[in-house]
Design an enzyme around this catalytic site. Sequence first.
Site, PDB file in Angstrom:
ATOM      1  N   ASP A 128       0.833  -1.192   0.000  1.00 49.81           N
ATOM      2  CA  ASP A 128       0.000   0.000   0.000  1.00 49.81           C
ATOM      3  C   ASP A 128       0.879   1.258   0.000  1.00 49.81           C
ATOM      4  OD1 ASP A 128      -2.368   1.413   0.007  1.00 49.81           O
ATOM      5  OD2 ASP A 128      -2.732   1.211   2.157  1.00 49.81           O
ATOM      6  N   GLU A 170       2.486   5.118  -4.235  1.00 50.68           N
ATOM      7  CA  GLU A 170       2.479   6.060  -5.367  1.00 50.68           C
ATOM      8  C   GLU A 170       3.795   6.832  -5.554  1.00 50.68           C
ATOM      9  OE1 GLU A 170      -1.031   4.472  -4.367  1.00 50.68           O
ATOM     10  OE2 GLU A 170       0.039   5.795  -2.993  1.00 50.68           O
ATOM     11  N   ASP A 181      -9.259   2.990  -2.322  1.00 48.07           N
ATOM     12  CA  ASP A 181     -10.132   3.445  -1.239  1.00 48.07           C
ATOM     13  C   ASP A 181     -11.453   3.972  -1.789  1.00 48.07           C
ATOM     14  OD1 ASP A 181      -8.015   2.762   0.329  1.00 48.07           O
ATOM     15  OD2 ASP A 181      -7.381   4.804   0.755  1.00 48.07           O
TER      16      ASP A 181
END
Length: 1018
Positions: free
Chosen positions: A518, A521, A687
Amino acid sequence: MSSISKALIYALLLTSTTIHGQTTSRATSADDSSSPQTTATPSIDTVEIDGTSSTYSVQFTIPASADVGENVIPNVLDPQAVDAQTVCPGYKASDLQRNPYGFTAILTLAGEPCNVYGTDIESLSLAVEYQSKDRVNINIVPANIDASNSSHYILPETLVEKPRIDSDANSTVQDIDLQITWSNDPSFSFAVIRRSTGDVLFDSSGSVLVFENQFIEFVSSLPEDYNLYGLGEHIHGLRLGNNWTATLYAADIGDPIDYNLYGSHPFYLDTRYFAVDPETGNRTYTPASNASVADDEYESYSHGVYLRNAHGQEIVLKPENITWRTIGGSIDLYFFDGPTQPEVTKQYQEGAIGYPAMQQYFTFGYHQCRWGYANWSQLQEVVDNFKRFDIPLENIWTDIDYMQSYRDFTNDPPTFSVPEGQQFLARLHANGQHYIPIVDSAIYIPNPDNGTDDYPPYYRGHDMDVWMHNPDGSEYIGAVWPGYTVFPDWHSTNSVAYWTQEMALWYDQIPFDGIWIDMSEVSSFCVGSCGTGNLSLNPVHPPFGLPGEVGSVVFDYPEGFNLTNATEAASASAGSSSQASMISATSVPTATRPYFRTTPTAGARDVDHPPYAINNVQGDLAVHAISPNATHADGVLDYDVHNLFGHQILNATYQALLNVFPGKRPFIIGRSTFAGSGKYAGHWGGDNSAKWAYMYFSIPQALSFSLFGFPMFGVDTCGFNGNSDEELCNRWMQLSAFFPFYRNHNTLSTIPQEPYIWSSVASATRTAISVRYSLLPYIYTLFHASHTTGSAVMRALAWEFPNDPTLANADHQFLLGTSLLVTPVLEQGATSVRGVFPGAGGGDDGGTIWYDWYNQTAIANLQKGENRTIDAPLGHIPLFVRGGSVIPMQKPGYTTKECRQGEWSLLVALDVMGTARGELYVDDGESLVQNATLEVSFVVQGGALSVSARGGYVEENRLANVTVMGVQGGVGDVKLGGSIVGEGVEFEEEQGLLKISGLQNYTGDGAWMRDWILSWSD
């Protein structure tokens, strides 16, 4: 305070949002890291415990202003922005040189430089290369890179695979259906033409090529009402439309509609429909919106386009053209000739990005997760509740709760201790179940003033020199969940070895079964190296409230919640209003800031604020991300490779798990991805929210990722953000049962949404999982085909029925493989759903037959193009079987291990000719390289089912039953292998349904151990 527990003090240390007067400054870019920064001193508070006064440090909260960048206005929204097409001169081609696979040329500026968003490159090299029977490459790069433009970054093959000429190209390129033409009138342009039809697929004439050190633009005309798909990652309909800007820049953002999200996939599929004159055979391009499928016949042709460029970019879709803009790199375009979607997808994967990873069998079981599982005991309770409610559970996950202060590769001693975890996992594994934890993408850096703040993973990485740096050579220190953090530098020689080492050390303590990556980015909660000079505050709290904290209580519910739960909805609305009033009363008004624009400087790059501002969801590129000038070991700036961090951490995790699980397929689910990441991992949709709209959007998300080479895709079922409710979760649990990756996950402090929470959801889930688990052999076979040929697992209707233009925008239904049509309810309060049955009612033979999965009878009286209303009461998801299919199944069990031990059955759906086909792939379900496999072929014709197998894998489970749908006429003696099946034969003539059970005695050595024929015709 009269009494307070030590646990509460610990919670205060971790979650307090009070600042108590400290101040800190925001670093506007990584360059500021060497400058003195205003730092803060941790404040002290007092608490009374059992009559004794004690002091403790209040955790410092990073100010919200630390994650605020410049007020950048995107160029596409800026009325003052200069249109490069109106001021730039373009180029002229010269020095054309032909070679066996294409040609090269030099492109020279056709006039005075415009320098509109950077510095024009005076001379470019053009190479056109026919690389295979289905792929051509157009490559445009600076002709010379020297000291004057050394910062111009060309994506190396070491980071992203670059397609090359196939080994057999000498004998195959002449078969390609693509032709490249070019012109210098009035400036250089090129076109890609389909040779077989003359259709122009890409045409830059009428526009100019712009190539600057921080801005590249090229344009192609497109036909009326075109059909483009792909260009991810976004929450958007499957068909992209012709009035939208698709931004590609990896961002940590909770699934806003139409903006850039976590990954970057610069690839699109273009499908064009042509009306066919029945007399002459001539084709006429027809926009899908003008098609009349009931009266006319159509053909479609598809091709694919891939821009191998990792810079931030945006693609502007207008009614008449497509404009591609990047803020760096080169033009490295690949065209794939198709001419169908399945062929385009296979060509893209085989020739450019690689085939998807094969998954272990257990990964297709059901996954349960949430942010907020507090300890091993609660996790055990969840596992036990699934068993108590007889809902199959294969995989239990933990979010960041398990970590010690949110630090990777640690377990919190009070709540998720290693000894208790080992006991929990021993029980879980003994039951054939699995555990997958989250691992974030940043590493906590300890407080140098606190001798007890020890964190070996940081020190080991520091010693191996694997962290990202500031331009001055100091470590880049951002902020994520644990506080101030450093970030792995995947360009460092030792980075993968470091990651592998940490995974192995942690696995020795906590034997996980896969990894969830997670925040990749990569995300950072402040602009610049904000931790530099502030480490004495660590661990710090993020610059925003966590869900459930004061001011961040979650009151949101799905659309229509007030209609079904009026009292709860009123209470939630009142709570939301009260919270909003409290926030408003304490908030400080902020002055309106002028828009920020950058003027290019000749010969220099401004990576923090490039002159061309893409339409980034976060605005300033450094907001909620590491700064663009964060520096890698090889000197490369994050500006040039920002979109690749997620891709590289997935590769590193794949290598690490190969070491942890020698010989086994790694199971990884990642958030940020790039073209080719599917070789390493699956992906979930991020999300999302507990809204009906997001349940719908999960379908085009999944179909888009099918194009990108990610068959292992799913979303947070029932919704991540906000509170779910019974009706939404009921529908969503059934829908996601037909997605390859099937997981329920929600955020901290929201109401529980495990499927056993509501009785109707428990019932609907049991039904859906029973269907899913019976279909696991079919799903696994689809994945093997995807892994070896690039075929899609989830498929848009238009891809399977390519000559029906009315399906071009169909994304409320989908196919699982070729054989199963899923038609979910996607609206609150609905008890029916409208759906099409593609291929039905067409042709002289009546077209495709569709059978209801549940009653196993054909859908009657279907008309061509009909959109039919289908009954779908709550708890029922319509599912249909395509005529012409043979679907292998096994008796469902509680775990996939039990399912693999179940008896076999076959579901045969005859087409209008009374024929059907199917396949089955079997292996050990886990090994990277198989010692033996088994492939079974099913062919039905003339009232007989022929089964033939090849391969050495021993599958000993017996065949229990065969069901044949669509039997016309009578049924004679049923024979298997020449022996009459005397019992267990049931034929319902009116329905055309033949059920043959009790076949175990005929296949006692295993259903597929020998070839056999089952016949039933008169």
